[in-house]
Design a protein around this motif. Structure first.
Motif, PDB file in Angstrom:
ATOM      1  N   LEU A   8       0.908  -1.134   0.047  1.00  0.00           N
ATOM      2  CA  LEU A   8       0.170  -0.017   0.099  1.00  0.00           C
ATOM      3  C   LEU A   8       0.940   1.318  -0.045  1.00  0.00           C
ATOM      4  N   ALA A   9       2.019   1.208   0.656  1.00  0.00           N
ATOM      5  CA  ALA A   9       2.847   2.449   0.683  1.00  0.00           C
ATOM      6  C   ALA A   9       3.437   2.712  -0.835  1.00  0.00           C
ATOM      7  N   THR A  10       3.931   1.532  -1.313  1.00  0.00           N
ATOM      8  CA  THR A  10       4.670   1.603  -2.580  1.00  0.00           C
ATOM      9  C   THR A  10       3.566   2.149  -3.674  1.00  0.00           C
ATOM     10  N   GLU A  11       2.092   1.850  -3.605  1.00  0.00           N
ATOM     11  CA  GLU A  11       1.198   2.221  -4.217  1.00  0.00           C
ATOM     12  C   GLU A  11       0.870   3.676  -4.010  1.00  0.00           C
ATOM     13  N   SER A  12       0.982   4.261  -2.655  1.00  0.00           N
ATOM     14  CA  SER A  12       0.817   5.545  -2.321  1.00  0.00           C
ATOM     15  C   SER A  12       2.020   6.266  -2.937  1.00  0.00           C
ATOM     16  N   VAL A  13       3.140   5.835  -2.927  1.00  0.00           N
ATOM     17  CA  VAL A  13       4.317   6.544  -3.681  1.00  0.00           C
ATOM     18  C   VAL A  13       3.995   6.934  -5.193  1.00  0.00           C
ATOM     19  N   THR A  14       3.451   5.760  -5.981  1.00  0.00           N
ATOM     20  CA  THR A  14       3.163   5.611  -7.276  1.00  0.00           C
ATOM     21  C   THR A  14       2.062   6.565  -7.509  1.00  0.00           C
ATOM     22  N   LEU A  16       1.417   9.215  -5.809  1.00  0.00           N
ATOM     23  CA  LEU A  16       2.117  10.665  -5.560  1.00  0.00           C
ATOM     24  C   LEU A  16       2.567  11.024  -6.812  1.00  0.00           C
ATOM     25  N   ASN A  17       3.599  10.113  -7.295  1.00  0.00           N
ATOM     26  CA  ASN A  17       4.661  10.435  -8.566  1.00  0.00           C
ATOM     27  C   ASN A  17       3.531  10.678  -9.770  1.00  0.00           C
ATOM     28  N   GLY A  18       2.416   9.852  -9.914  1.00  0.00           N
ATOM     29  CA  GLY A  18       1.391  10.227 -11.046  1.00  0.00           C
ATOM     30  C   GLY A  18       0.814  11.220 -10.808  1.00  0.00           C
ATOM     31  N   ALA A  19       0.296  11.714  -9.833  1.00  0.00           N
ATOM     32  CA  ALA A  19      -0.186  13.048  -9.212  1.00  0.00           C
ATOM     33  C   ALA A  19       0.577  14.202  -9.868  1.00  0.00           C
ATOM     34  N   LEU A  20       1.887  14.175  -9.490  1.00  0.00           N
ATOM     35  CA  LEU A  20       2.657  15.207  -9.665  1.00  0.00           C
ATOM     36  C   LEU A  20       3.157  15.311 -11.155  1.00  0.00           C
ATOM     37  N   ALA A  21       3.068  14.271 -11.879  1.00  0.00           N
ATOM     38  CA  ALA A  21       3.298  14.296 -13.338  1.00  0.00           C
ATOM     39  C   ALA A  21       2.015  14.617 -14.143  1.00  0.00           C
ATOM     40  N   HIS A  22       0.978  14.500 -13.354  1.00  0.00           N
ATOM     41  CA  HIS A  22      -0.278  14.952 -14.138  1.00  0.00           C
ATOM     42  C   HIS A  22      -0.308  16.396 -13.791  1.00  0.00           C
ATOM     43  N   LEU A  23       0.237  16.642 -12.816  1.00  0.00           N
ATOM     44  CA  LEU A  23       0.207  18.319 -12.510  1.00  0.00           C
ATOM     45  C   LEU A  23       0.929  19.020 -13.324  1.00  0.00           C
ATOM     46  N   ARG A  24       2.252  18.341 -13.690  1.00  0.00           N
ATOM     47  CA  ARG A  24       3.322  18.975 -14.533  1.00  0.00           C
ATOM     48  C   ARG A  24       2.589  19.023 -15.966  1.00  0.00           C
ATOM     49  N   ASN A  25       2.182  18.149 -16.501  1.00  0.00           N
ATOM     50  CA  ASN A  25       1.413  18.131 -17.642  1.00  0.00           C
ATOM     51  C   ASN A  25       0.347  19.111 -17.872  1.00  0.00           C
TER      52      ASN A  25
END
Length: 612
Positions: A8-14, A16-25
């Protein structure tokens, strides 16, 4: 194996990374400059970091609370285990903080509940102990009311309370019973409670009375004093009653006068004692006025006790005042002392005397049966009395030796205990019994000899004077046997006689035989006296010969009266009755008075000729 929390922690990090990438886009599509992108990214970072820091702080705070709780529970558990006298609780190894805290907290709650229960039970037992100690005036049970008691202490305390309850019930029952007896004694003594203790006993409520050992002992002491006093009064009243009864008997007071005083013959109250004392004084005055009659009454009672105690004449004569005629108070006192001595003597040996009286009664009954057994009239046997008497006689024959043996053992034990000889009528009892049996035996021998002498005398009289008349035998003479050779004589057949033949007589065609042969009178020597057949000067005749002689005499008389030839045989005092007893048909022929007189004269003439 990967834990779910790590995944679940790894999925949370993923995420978070996906959310930041989406924000950058988005930012790039919008055309936000780089510096604003950095600002916006910094805001996201701060926001995420703050959130994480807050969450971390909260979880750290939770960990600290768990540590504190664990420490506190461990301390409390240690203290409670010491109070409850239990071993220290050791948690399981390799357990998390949450599990450890939960286990410690659960165990602590259980022990605290046990502590509370023990303290409540201790308080209840303490309250019961205080109540019982207050009732019994006892010391409180030594136990600390603030400390937590152990199970053993509670069990011991509970057993102590149970024993106090038992003691309370025992003392309560003893108090109630003793109180009842005290009240009865006071009522019988007509006594009221005087002291405060007596008033507490009689008047106060039973539940308010202190059941201490001292009070119970005081109750018993009071009851004992009252019972002693009542016993003294009863003894005095009993003594007065005995004196009154004796004076009533001696003065011959009527039953009606006694009945009027019967209400005072029971109880030992003060008024009853006073009435008894008054009656005794009245009787004492009458006694002084009738001293001679009183002493004579006492002497009759003395004679009765002498008989009951089997005193011999010598033992009775040892009491010289019995024969004194100077009727004074001193003489009466001597008689009273002797009478009381005899009463005590009889009471002491009552069992022996009763056994001897029983033997005496059975002995008299045995003698009466022996007397009846010698009576010929007992064979009438009306109603089976003969069989009953024989059964009773057999029973007595078995009972008397058994009684004698029992008395012999009892008397031997008494003599060994008192080191003196037990006498009956002035002699040893077994000698007395032996003497009675010997006297009975001698009496039977004497009666036997008298019967034999009487029988011999009767035989001699029958030999000399003939037999007494008997009841005619109800049989016909024609049933007798008739000899083969007969001769005619006045219509009657008689056999030819020889010198030793039997005298025969014929009446109505019947022949009677004499059982023995007799020599004729001419065969005796000159000067020899005429004797009856079978007579001997040296010994009495035998019974069979006597009976046959009687029959011969009757035959001779019948032959002479019928007109037949007679043989000269000595006869004495023959009568018509002896003929009639042998020949019933001839008795019927003599029914008329005239014919009876004629035959009597012929018989007398024949008898005189024979005697001549």
């Amino acid at each position: 194996m990967v834990r779910k929390s790590d995944a679940l922690a790894t999925e949370s990090v993923t995420c978070l990374n996906g959310a930041l990438a989406h924000l950058r886009n988005i930012w790039e599509e919008i055309g936000i400059p780089e510096d604003q992108r950095l600002q916006r990214t910094e805001v996201v970072k701060k926001h995420i970091k703050g959130l994480l820091d807050m969450m971390i702080a909260e979880e750290e705070n939770l960990r600290q609370r768990l540590k504190k709780s664990i420490d506190m529970c461990q301390k409390e558990l240690h203290a409670v285990c010491q109070e409850l006298s239990l071993a220290v609780y050791l948690p399981e190894e390799d357990c998390t903080m949450l599990q450890l805290e939960k286990d410690l907290r659960t165990r602590l709650e259980v022990l605290l509940k046990q502590k509370k229960e023990r303290m409540l039970k201790l308080k209840s037992l303490k309250d019961q102990d205080e109540e019982l100690c207050d009732i019994l005036c006892a010391t409180a049970y030594p136990i600390d009311a603030d400390a937590v008691p152990s199970l053993e202490q509670l069990d011991a305390f509970q057993e102590h309370i149970a024993s106090l309850n038992v003691e309370k019930e025992c003392r309560r029952a003893e108090f109630v019973e003793t109180k009842r007896k005290i009240i009865l004694c006071m009522e019988e003594l007509d006594q009221l409670p005087d002291t405060s203790f007596e008033r507490d006993i009689v008047c106060e409520d039973e539940d308010a009375f202190c059941l201490s050992n001292e009070n119970i002992i005081g109750l018993k002491t009071l009851l004992q004093q009252l019972e002693v006093k009542r016993s003294q009064n009863e003894s005095k009243c009993s003594e007065l009653r005995n004196k009154i009864i004796n004076l009533w008997d001696w003065l011959q007071i009527s039953q009606e006068e006694r009945d009027t005083f019967s209400a005072n013959m029971v109880g030992s109250r003060a008024k009853t004692m006073q009435a008894l004392q008054t009656e005794l004084e009245r009787l004492e005055v009458l006694k002084q006025q009738n001293m001679k009659n009183v002493i004579e009454s006492v002497r009759r009672e003395l004679a009765t006790h002498w008989e009951k105690c089997f005193f011999s004449s010598a033992q009775q004569q040892e009491f010289a005042p019995y024969y004194d005629e100077d009727y004074t108070e001193e003489l009466l006192q001597l008689h009273n002392l002797e009478l009381n001595r005899l009463k005590d003597y009889y009471q002491t040996h009552q069992q022996l005397f009763e056994g001897i009286w029983k033997w005496e009664e059975n002995w008299k009954l045995y003698l009466s049966f022996e007397k009846k057994a010698a009576d010929p009239n007992r064979f009438t046997n009306r109603g089976g009395n003969l069989l009953k008497e024989e059964k009773q006689r057999t029973k007595l024959c078995k009972m008397l030796p058994k009684l004698e043996e029992e008395l012999k053992i009892q008397i031997a034990a008494w003599e060994q205990e008192h080191h003196s000889q037990f006498q009956v009528n002035g002699q040893n009892f077994m000698d007395y019994v032996t003497e009675q049996w010997e006297l009975h035996k001698l009496e039977k021998e004497r009666e036997k000899q008298e019967r034999q002498l009487k029988k011999n005398k009767l035989i001699e009289e029958e030999m000399l004077y003939g037999s007494a008349p008997k009841t005619p035998n109800k049989r016909r003479l024609n049933t007798l046997n008739t000899p083969g050779k007969l001769r005619k004589l006045n219509g009657t057949s008689i056999a030819n006689a020889t010198p030793n033949s039997t005298l025969r007589c014929a009446i109505g065609g019947s022949v009677c035989y004499s059982p023995i042969s007799r020599p004729p009178l001419s065969g005796r020597k000159p000067g020899q006296p005429v004797r009856a057949p079978g007579y001997s000067a040296t010994k009495p005749p035998r019974l069979g010969l006597v009976e046959r002689n009687k029959e011969n005499i009757s035959h001779l008389n019948a032959t002479a009266m019928s007109g037949a030839s007679t043989v000269s045989t000595p006869q004495h005092n023959l009568s018509i009755n002896s003929v009639a007893t042998t020949y019933s048909e001839f008795a019927r022929e003599l029914s008329k008075a005239s014919k009876f007189d004629r035959q009597s004269r012929i018989l007398n003439s024949t008898t005189s000729n024979i005697q001549t």
